[in-house]
Design a protein around this motif. Structure first.
Motif, mmCIF file in Angstrom:
data_model
loop_
_atom_site.group_PDB
_atom_site.id
_atom_site.type_symbol
_atom_site.label_atom_id
_atom_site.label_comp_id
_atom_site.label_asym_id
_atom_site.label_seq_id
_atom_site.Cartn_x
_atom_site.Cartn_y
_atom_site.Cartn_z
ATOM 1 N N THR A 57 -10.934 -9.688 17.322
ATOM 2 C CA THR A 57 -11.434 -8.526 16.590
ATOM 3 C C THR A 57 -12.463 -8.938 15.545
ATOM 4 O OG1 THR A 57 -9.322 -7.382 16.920
ATOM 5 C CG2 THR A 57 -10.775 -6.547 15.191
ATOM 6 N N ILE A 58 -12.178 -9.995 14.808
ATOM 7 C CA ILE A 58 -13.138 -10.479 13.810
ATOM 8 C C ILE A 58 -14.445 -10.879 14.476
ATOM 9 C CG2 ILE A 58 -13.603 -12.363 12.190
ATOM 10 C CD1 ILE A 58 -10.605 -12.280 11.486
ATOM 11 N N THR A 84 -13.791 -2.283 16.494
ATOM 12 C CA THR A 84 -15.200 -2.488 16.140
ATOM 13 C C THR A 84 -15.957 -1.171 16.148
ATOM 14 O OG1 THR A 84 -15.130 -4.721 17.078
ATOM 15 C CG2 THR A 84 -17.303 -3.743 16.743
ATOM 16 N N ALA A 85 -15.673 -0.331 17.137
ATOM 17 C CA ALA A 85 -16.331 0.981 17.188
ATOM 18 C C ALA A 85 -15.964 1.813 15.963
ATOM 19 C CB ALA A 85 -15.931 1.711 18.469
ATOM 20 N N PHE A 86 -14.702 1.737 15.562
ATOM 21 C CA PHE A 86 -14.287 2.469 14.365
ATOM 22 C C PHE A 86 -15.002 1.935 13.129
ATOM 23 C CE2 PHE A 86 -11.240 2.992 10.786
ATOM 24 C CZ PHE A 86 -11.276 4.385 10.726
ATOM 25 N N ALA A 135 -20.988 -6.838 15.544
ATOM 26 C CA ALA A 135 -21.502 -5.555 15.066
ATOM 27 C C ALA A 135 -22.414 -5.753 13.864
ATOM 28 C CB ALA A 135 -20.341 -4.632 14.717
ATOM 29 N N VAL A 136 -22.015 -6.630 12.945
ATOM 30 C CA VAL A 136 -22.852 -6.925 11.783
ATOM 31 C C VAL A 136 -24.170 -7.559 12.233
ATOM 32 C CG1 VAL A 136 -23.035 -8.292 9.671
ATOM 33 C CG2 VAL A 136 -20.882 -7.161 10.243
ATOM 34 N N ALA A 137 -24.093 -8.464 13.210
ATOM 35 C CA ALA A 137 -25.305 -9.115 13.716
ATOM 36 C C ALA A 137 -26.269 -8.107 14.334
ATOM 37 C CB ALA A 137 -24.927 -10.176 14.739
ATOM 38 N N VAL A 138 -25.725 -7.116 15.028
ATOM 39 C CA VAL A 138 -26.564 -6.112 15.679
ATOM 40 C C VAL A 138 -27.285 -5.254 14.654
ATOM 41 C CG1 VAL A 138 -26.528 -4.045 17.130
ATOM 42 C CG2 VAL A 138 -25.207 -6.066 17.800
#
Length: 313
Positions: free
Chosen positions: A123-124, A187-189, A130-133
């Motif tokens: 999950t991490i 991640t979507a949340f 997500a942060v990278a995107v």
């Protein structure tokens, strides 16, 4: 060299000593009479050349020591001994190329379990993606690749397929089938919360940038997955475990999962589906290549052992 410790019932200790003493790849044999408390018995310790470890363990199992006593194997980082040098020279092959099958099964079995730690790391890793995107940060994406724990279950599936250990395949398959969807949902949340809090600009996140390769599926996606799977299995079956870090950085399994989650939140279903396809290609490619490498090593090991009977007490 590997350090072997055997907890042996008193009535089988002589057989264990005879077996270890007769094998040219074993040295530094130590006997501690009555030292074992649970299970009760004697403790026999020895250093074993890695090339001989699989044969020695199989012979001890034939004596039933694993059922009525126990065995442990540990890596010896440094051995300063002429006797150890002679033991390594006495057995064919090279230590870096030797496969200790029981060690491999135990290692992949442990790393393939679906537990809180595995799920947390996965999950991490997806959240880092997500942060990278949204920040256009390849460095953060590499961090997500390193954190991802998915190679353990993939290796376990390969081991299970080659050795027909279907329990490993089921356990690892469950870890992946549950772990990835759950990590992607979280991640979507997180991406949804970030968009609501205006932590990132939607248009900027969707603009072409340096991490778009994650969802660009092509022939090199499969090639990289195959090479990474082969390198990973070679690393796990030899003494070159440090190479696993390079494998983690090579494959885009976790990045694809994280990117798919972000794309779904932003309504970019084409990118989402392409990311899922990238994830599938990488998962399949790694397993296929790892299984092929393991099958070849298994076949070579069996050919080498043809006509060489196991030692017995």
């Amino acid at each position: 060299m590997l350090h072997l410790r055997v907890v042996s019932p008193v009535d089988r200790t002589d057989g264990v000593l005879d077996l270890l003493g007769a094998h040219p790849g074993v040295t530094h044999v130590v006997l501690l009479r009555g030292a074992a408390v649970d299970p009760a018995g004697d403790v026999v310790e020895a250093d074993v050349a890695r090339e001989a470890a699989d044969e020695v363990v199989a012979s001890l199992c034939a004596l039933g020591v694993d059922r009525s006593g126990g065995m442990t194997l540990e890596q010896v980082d440094t051995a300063l001994s002429d006797a150890a040098d002679r033991a390594e020279e006495a057995v064919p092959g090279d230590g870096a190329d030797a496969v200790v099958w029981e060690e491999l099964i135990a290692r992949t079995g442990e790393e393939s379990r679906l537990n809180a730690t595995f799920q947390a790391f996965l999950t991490i890793a997806c959240l880092l993606t997500a942060v990278a995107v949204v920040t256009d940060s390849p460095v953060t994406l590499v961090g997500a690749m390193v954190v991802g724990p998915e190679f353990g279950p993939l290796a376990a599936i390969a081991v299970g397929l080659v050795l027909r250990r279907w329990d490993l395949v089921r356990r690892a398959g469950t870890a992946l089938a549950v772990g990835f969807p759950l990590a992607m949902l979280i991640t979507a949340f997180g991406a949804w919360l970030g968009s609501r809090a205006d932590l990132f600009d939607r248009d900027l996140a969707l603009a072409g940038h340096q991490v778009d390769f994650v969802f660009e599926v092509g022939p090199f996606s499969l090639i990289v997955a195959l090479l990474a799977g082969a390198a990973g299995m070679l690393s796990m079956t030899s003494a070159k475990s440090a190479a696993l870090v390079g494998v983690f950085i090579s494959v885009t399994t976790v990045p694809a999962a994280g990117y798919a989650a972000v794309a779904a939140v932003l309504g970019e279903w084409d990118i989402c589906l392409r990311s899922v396809a990238q994830l599938a290609v990488n998962l399949v490619g790694v397993v296929v290549a790892a299984a092929l490498v393991l099958a070849l090593r298994n076949r070579r090991g069996r050919r080498r052992d043809v006509g060489r009977p196991l030692s017995s007490g």
